[in-house]
Motif scaffolding. Structure first.
Motif, PDB file in Angstrom:
ATOM      1  N   ASP A 303       0.820  -1.208   0.000  1.00 55.73           N
ATOM      2  CA  ASP A 303       0.000   0.000   0.000  1.00 55.73           C
ATOM      3  C   ASP A 303       0.863   1.271   0.000  1.00 55.73           C
ATOM      4  O   ASP A 303       0.351   2.371   0.109  1.00 55.73           O
ATOM      5  CB  ASP A 303      -0.923  -0.025   1.232  1.00 55.73           C
ATOM      6  N   GLN A 305       3.002   2.068   2.312  1.00 57.31           N
ATOM      7  CA  GLN A 305       3.317   2.516   3.673  1.00 57.31           C
ATOM      8  C   GLN A 305       4.750   2.080   3.980  1.00 57.31           C
ATOM      9  O   GLN A 305       5.148   0.956   3.654  1.00 57.31           O
ATOM     10  CB  GLN A 305       2.342   1.919   4.694  1.00 57.31           C
TER      11      GLN A 305
ATOM     12  N   LEU B  74      -4.432   2.748   9.714  1.00 61.99           N
ATOM     13  CA  LEU B  74      -3.573   1.776   9.028  1.00 61.99           C
ATOM     14  C   LEU B  74      -3.469   0.482   9.829  1.00 61.99           C
ATOM     15  O   LEU B  74      -3.515  -0.616   9.268  1.00 61.99           O
ATOM     16  CB  LEU B  74      -2.174   2.365   8.804  1.00 61.99           C
ATOM     17  N   HIS B  78      -6.601  -0.255   7.091  1.00 58.23           N
ATOM     18  CA  HIS B  78      -7.027   0.672   6.042  1.00 58.23           C
ATOM     19  C   HIS B  78      -5.963   0.776   4.947  1.00 58.23           C
ATOM     20  O   HIS B  78      -4.786   0.579   5.196  1.00 58.23           O
ATOM     21  CB  HIS B  78      -7.310   2.059   6.625  1.00 58.23           C
ATOM     22  N   ASN B  79      -6.419   1.056   3.730  1.00 61.60           N
ATOM     23  CA  ASN B  79      -5.476   1.269   2.627  1.00 61.60           C
ATOM     24  C   ASN B  79      -6.122   2.158   1.561  1.00 61.60           C
ATOM     25  O   ASN B  79      -7.263   2.600   1.723  1.00 61.60           O
ATOM     26  CB  ASN B  79      -5.017  -0.067   2.034  1.00 61.60           C
ATOM     27  N   THR B  80      -5.382   2.418   0.499  1.00 66.06           N
ATOM     28  CA  THR B  80      -5.839   3.342  -0.537  1.00 66.06           C
ATOM     29  C   THR B  80      -7.141   2.860  -1.186  1.00 66.06           C
ATOM     30  O   THR B  80      -8.055   3.655  -1.432  1.00 66.06           O
ATOM     31  CB  THR B  80      -4.740   3.500  -1.607  1.00 66.06           C
TER      32      THR B  80
END
Lengths: 406, 275
Positions: A303, A305, B74, B78-80
């Protein structure tokens, strides 16, 4: 690349701070005018003989340059291959190569009229070097350091305080170098008028990667002269450890166009490259992304991150790497390989016992790479390790890993 | 070309002689379900435009409140993609309120710029605010976004001087977001007068509406900004209200109400300031 004069690898970056696709200026608008100002101030300083003279004098009389080129005779004999040399950056004032860059930048900060210095640090080597030059020039100094690193590098924290710096522990994330850099950027964005951000590695937004590289290139330039004088040729291989990669780019850069000189970067392989989030080898185990102002290889998840990474060495514990290294990896000029915590610990002890030199754990990663490749080279061949820092600061960490209570 | 939702929204507010209320929430905070409820209810309590924060591991321009909210989202997975799904869900019942995604470049870069823009347009995203993409990096996302008919909203700051302003405004669209201070989200504004001067300066260079954000914590702050700006952005204060409503880190029955009540107060305060 037949016409190397025109295709020199030394021409990067372009006017936008790009090394191929890497580098750039990925910063908030608040900082954009500042880094543009920094770029032009640096260009002006570079061409000012007065600035260059002052830097040269400090390099020789304050730091003790040139740093010696040392033939590691017993290690050479033990490994039974190539002749091994150390470029002794650990003998510099403050105990590492970091001071080369700090002197260059503090003179620049002074020229720009800045009155407050901030910096990030991992192992504390850059923090100590920054605190040192701030003491020398009488400027207040705030050092951001991950809370985990504050703990594992206690001697350096105390050194910084003795030198008059304020050390701010950063507890966000894993409390390591990445988090310290986030916090330093927040400070800078909040104190743009008077503050100079003295970045310690060859990463961040343009012009930092280039500027830090230029200041550290003195290592490679000296090595070239010293080696020619000693051996009447260029070395066959040069090895350096890579966190952000400032000592490595400093020793590599003057040799980039000498294709016969093999260049090796030792990344932090931590617990092993196969262990998820168990290493800090951004080039071996990461992929290109954007963080801290530049595009470069990063440890990250699907993602986008950023991962924390792990290394026994606080100075290598960073999920990114300087953009020029990413470029040199992709064009194949430098070979980057991971070294595990265990291999670094072994190299640390071998160097200490055979040569009477206690290397920094960072530099021990480079040495572990030397130990891997030197035996495969002939006795006529030569290999140089950038011994970038001394290991006094790591004695406690090493003791812990060897099961010794200090 | 038909008018964008952002244009229509600012026009409607201008017609009513008031500033627009722009509300920021972190997508996926404190959990996906609560976050969706908060989002869906925002227009009804007075939000004219919504900024939906895309959580990022290293939000360098944000203060501790928004950083912690993003990290929590996160950690909950959660993500894009989920942020885009939130927008699509919102659009099922609301075709007029503009949604702007706000965040940092790396998650978009890793998602794939083209793929992201196609998915964002399809979900109903109207604009993007990407903190770490200054005009020098327009080719990365700003220009591709414009091709997909998604506005790229630019931040201007107290360090953006008159010489640089035209560069910054060049590919700006939707509106201009003036950052009230040199600092991170959640800090305090030191001088409303200098913010007012800066907004005047920007307006002399562009016809786009100018919204002001960073450091607007209360209805009183919002009203002060509303007197001279076309839009008032509130973020950290809303996240703080949500944070204060949690019990053991989990949403309670009062969580959605807590943040919606604050939005209602801000909307009333802004509406009371006639232009």
């Amino acid at each position: 690349m037949e016409n190397s004069q025109f295709n020199s690898l030394k021409n990067a970056p372009d006017e936008n701070g790009r090394f191929g696709m890497f580098g750039g200026r990925f910063v908030a608008e608040t900082l954009m005018p500042l880094i543009l100002e920094l770029e032009s101030a640096y260009e002006a300083a570079k061409n000012d003989p007065a600035y260059q003279n002052e830097l040269e004098n400090l390099n020789s009389d304050y730091t003790g340059r040139p740093s010696p080129l040392y033939f590691a005779e017993r290690l050479t004999k033990e490994l039974g291959g190539a002749k091994i040399f150390f470029k002794r950056e650990e003998l510099n004032h403050t105990g590492s190569h970091k001071v080369n860059n700090c002197l260059g930048q503090i003179l620049l900060a002074k020229r720009m009229g800045r009155t407050r210095i901030i910096a990030e640090t991992g192992a504390g080597q850059h923090g100590v070097a920054t605190a040192t030059v701030c003491a020398r020039f009488g400027l207040p100094c705030v050092i951001y350091m991950g809370a985990t690193d504050v703990e594992r590098q206690a001697p350096n924290v105390f050194r910084m305080k003795l030198l008059g710096a304020e050390v701010v522990p950063v507890s966000a994330g894993a409390g390591t170098l990445k988090d310290a850099m986030n916090e330093a950027l927040r400070d800078w964005v909040s104190n743009v008028k008077d503050t100079y951000y003295l970045i310690g590695t060859a990463a961040g937004p343009h012009p930092y990667p280039t500027m830090v590289r230029d200041f550290q290139s003195i290592i490679g330039k000296e090595l070239r002269e010293q080696f020619l004088a000693k051996e009447n040729k260029l070395p066959d291989a040069i090895v350096a450890c890579i966190g952000g990669g400032s000592n490595a780019i400093g020793i590599f850069h003057p040799f980039l166009d000498d294709k016969q000189v093999k260049l090796y970067g030792a990344e932090a392989g931590g617990l092993g490259i196969e262990v998820e989030n168990g290493h800090a080898a951004s080039m071996t185990g990461g992929k290109p992304g954007v963080l801290h102002g530049n595009r470069t290889y990063l440890l990250q998840n699907d993602d986008g991150q950023i991962l924390e990474g792990h290394s026994i060495s606080a100075g290598l514990d960073y999920p990114g790497v300087g953009p020029e290294h990413s470029f040199l990896k992709d064009v194949g000029r430098v070979t980057y390989a991971p070294i595990t915590d265990k291999e670094a610990l072994e190299a640390f002890q071998i160097c200490t016992r055979l040569e009477g030199i206690i290397p920094a754990l960072e530099s021990a990663h480079g040495l572990a790479q030397v130990i891997k490749i030197a035996p495969m080279m002939t006795k006529e061949q030569t290999i140089v390790l950038n011994l970038s820092g001394r290991g006094d600061k790591d004695v406690e960490t090493v003791g812990k890993h060897l099961g010794v209570e200090l | 070309m038909t008018k964008s939702r952002i244009e229509k929204s600012f026009k409607k507010c201008a017609d009513n002689n008031r500033a627009a209320l722009v509300t920021f929430i972190t997508a996926g905070y404190p959990d996906l379900k609560t976050s969706q409820k908060v989002l869906n209810g925002l227009p009804k309590v007075g939000a004219d435009i919504i900024e939906l924060g895309m959580p990022f591991s290293d939000p360098m321009a944000d203060g501790p409140t928004i950083e912690a909210a993003g990290h929590k989202a996160l950690a909950a997975g959660h993500n894009t993609l989920k942020t885009l799904e939130m927008v699509a869900n919102f659009r099922k019942n609301d075709q007029t309120t503009p949604i702007i995604l706000m965040g940092y470049y790396n998650p978009i870069y890793i998602f794939g710029v083209e793929k992201f823009l196609i998915a964002a347009k399809k979900a109903g995203v109207d604009g993007l605010i990407i903190v770490d993409l200054p005009s020098e990096e327009d080719e990365e996302l700003c220009l591709p976004a414009l091709k997909h008919d998604i506005n790229f909203i630019r931040l201007t700051t107290p360090t953006t001087d008159e010489k640089r302003l035209p560069t910054v405004l060049k590919n700006s669209s939707g509106f201009v977001y003036y950052v009230s201070m040199t600092g991170i989200t959640g800090s305090a504004i030191s001088s409303f007068d200098s913010v007012s001067d800066a907004v005047k300066e920007i307006k002399s260079h562009t016809d786009l509406p100018v919204a002001v954000g960073f450091g607007i914590k209360s209805a009183k702050d919002a009203a002060q900004i509303a007197a001279f700006a076309d839009g008032v952005v509130v973020g950290s204060a809303l996240i703080k209200a949500l944070e204060n409503s949690l019990e053991n880190g989990k949403a309670t029955d009062s969580s959605v109400i807590a943040i919606h009540n604050l939005v209602g107060d801000l909307a009333s305060a802004i509406a009371a300031v006639k232009k």
